[in-house]
Design a protein around this motif. Structure first.
Motif, mmCIF file in Angstrom:
data_model
loop_
_atom_site.group_PDB
_atom_site.id
_atom_site.type_symbol
_atom_site.label_atom_id
_atom_site.label_comp_id
_atom_site.label_asym_id
_atom_site.label_seq_id
_atom_site.Cartn_x
_atom_site.Cartn_y
_atom_site.Cartn_z
ATOM 1 N N ILE A 83 8.916 -4.922 -1.104
ATOM 2 C CA ILE A 83 8.629 -5.909 -2.135
ATOM 3 C C ILE A 83 9.009 -7.302 -1.658
ATOM 4 C CG2 ILE A 83 9.216 -6.690 -4.464
ATOM 5 C CD1 ILE A 83 9.693 -3.759 -5.206
ATOM 6 N N ASP A 84 8.065 -8.233 -1.786
ATOM 7 C CA ASP A 84 8.321 -9.648 -1.572
ATOM 8 C C ASP A 84 8.286 -10.287 -2.952
ATOM 9 O OD1 ASP A 84 8.650 -12.203 -0.574
ATOM 10 O OD2 ASP A 84 6.552 -12.432 0.002
ATOM 11 N N TYR A 85 9.478 -10.500 -3.532
ATOM 12 C CA TYR A 85 9.603 -10.976 -4.904
ATOM 13 C C TYR A 85 9.354 -12.479 -4.982
ATOM 14 C CZ TYR A 85 11.663 -11.927 -9.465
ATOM 15 O OH TYR A 85 11.876 -12.330 -10.754
ATOM 16 N N GLY A 86 8.512 -12.864 -5.920
ATOM 17 C CA GLY A 86 8.277 -14.265 -6.207
ATOM 18 C C GLY A 86 8.288 -14.479 -7.703
ATOM 19 N N THR A 87 8.532 -15.698 -8.130
ATOM 20 C CA THR A 87 8.631 -15.957 -9.561
ATOM 21 C C THR A 87 7.282 -15.831 -10.274
ATOM 22 O OG1 THR A 87 8.438 -18.335 -9.159
ATOM 23 C CG2 THR A 87 10.670 -17.432 -9.327
ATOM 24 N N LYS A 88 6.172 -15.967 -9.535
ATOM 25 C CA LYS A 88 4.838 -15.823 -10.131
ATOM 26 C C LYS A 88 4.133 -14.547 -9.684
ATOM 27 C CE LYS A 88 4.137 -20.764 -10.569
ATOM 28 N NZ LYS A 88 3.346 -21.920 -10.169
ATOM 29 N N ARG A 89 4.292 -14.214 -8.404
ATOM 30 C CA ARG A 89 3.620 -13.047 -7.825
ATOM 31 C C ARG A 89 4.621 -12.219 -7.040
ATOM 32 N NH1 ARG A 89 0.706 -17.452 -6.464
ATOM 33 N NH2 ARG A 89 1.544 -17.338 -4.370
ATOM 34 N N VAL A 90 4.327 -10.923 -6.958
ATOM 35 C CA VAL A 90 5.177 -10.001 -6.209
ATOM 36 C C VAL A 90 4.287 -9.246 -5.227
ATOM 37 C CG1 VAL A 90 6.699 -7.993 -6.387
ATOM 38 C CG2 VAL A 90 6.810 -9.808 -8.123
ATOM 39 N N GLY A 91 4.553 -9.450 -3.946
ATOM 40 C CA GLY A 91 3.802 -8.736 -2.919
ATOM 41 C C GLY A 91 4.367 -7.343 -2.744
ATOM 42 N N VAL A 92 3.481 -6.370 -2.559
ATOM 43 C CA VAL A 92 3.885 -4.974 -2.437
ATOM 44 C C VAL A 92 3.290 -4.380 -1.159
ATOM 45 C CG1 VAL A 92 3.803 -2.698 -3.536
ATOM 46 C CG2 VAL A 92 3.978 -4.755 -4.950
ATOM 47 N N ALA A 93 4.120 -3.615 -0.461
ATOM 48 C CA ALA A 93 3.688 -2.901 0.742
ATOM 49 C C ALA A 93 4.233 -1.485 0.678
ATOM 50 C CB ALA A 93 4.201 -3.612 1.994
ATOM 51 N N VAL A 94 3.632 -0.596 1.433
ATOM 52 C CA VAL A 94 4.117 0.790 1.502
ATOM 53 C C VAL A 94 4.196 1.218 2.963
ATOM 54 C CG1 VAL A 94 3.236 1.446 -0.768
ATOM 55 C CG2 VAL A 94 1.795 1.744 1.232
ATOM 56 N N SER A 95 5.043 2.192 3.195
ATOM 57 C CA SER A 95 5.139 2.745 4.552
ATOM 58 C C SER A 95 4.275 3.996 4.650
ATOM 59 C CB SER A 95 6.590 3.102 4.888
ATOM 60 O OG SER A 95 6.977 4.300 4.233
ATOM 61 N N ASP A 96 4.104 4.449 5.873
ATOM 62 C CA ASP A 96 3.463 5.737 6.076
ATOM 63 C C ASP A 96 4.452 6.834 5.677
ATOM 64 O OD1 ASP A 96 5.295 5.530 8.135
ATOM 65 O OD2 ASP A 96 3.898 6.059 9.717
ATOM 66 N N GLU A 97 4.018 8.073 5.746
ATOM 67 C CA GLU A 97 4.855 9.213 5.338
ATOM 68 C C GLU A 97 6.147 9.318 6.140
ATOM 69 O OE1 GLU A 97 4.387 11.277 2.795
ATOM 70 O OE2 GLU A 97 2.506 10.331 2.219
#
Length: 138
Positions: free
Chosen positions: A6-20
């Motif tokens: 998670i890249d937290y921002g006051t307006k938007r939050v970026g989300v990423a996932v890892s592989d298994e």
């Protein structure tokens, strides 16, 4: 183990996932930082069987917490209470700058040479934060 970055921002939050295997991070999506944020993250966590969360820690140029970091700490506490998963912090220092640099030719539209908007970087920044964590963990 599968991770959520998670890249937290006051307006938007970026989300990423890892592989298994918890080896590689991939940009997932961008969420609005609104009253539905925790619910939307819960949908991702449940649908992808996430086992651990990594949140970007916001520090200033001297390595000290900045104003956004106070909100991030509150956000982390909410994540822990809501999902009962381990939550790790990883420095987000220059992650947006690095994400922009990694875009390279992707950042240009071949026909209009239009630069991709800043919000498109949020999920890529989350992937960079998560990848840093995964690399250090290995």
């Amino acid at each position: 183990m599968k991770y959520l970055g998670i890249d937290y921002g006051t307006k938007r939050v970026g989300v990423a996932v890892s592989d298994e295997n918890g080896s590689l991070a991939f940009p997932r999506e961008i969420l609005k930082n609104d009253s539905d944020l925790i619910s939307n993250l819960g949908n991702i966590i449940n649908s992808l069987s996430i086992e651990s969360i990594v949140v970007g820690e916001s520090l200033d140029g001297f390595g000290l917490p900045n104003q956004v970091n106070t909100k991030i700490e509150d956000f982390i506490e909410n994540l822990k209470k809501e999902f009962n998963l381990p939550v790790h912090k990883e420095k987000e220092f220059f992650s947006s700058f690095e994400a922009h640099g990694r875009l390279g030719k992707e950042s240009l539209n071949d026909r209009k040479t239009k630069i991709v908007k800043g919000e498109d970087l949020d999920s890529k920044s989350a992937a960079i934060i998560l990848q840093r964590f995964l690399d250090i963990r290995k």
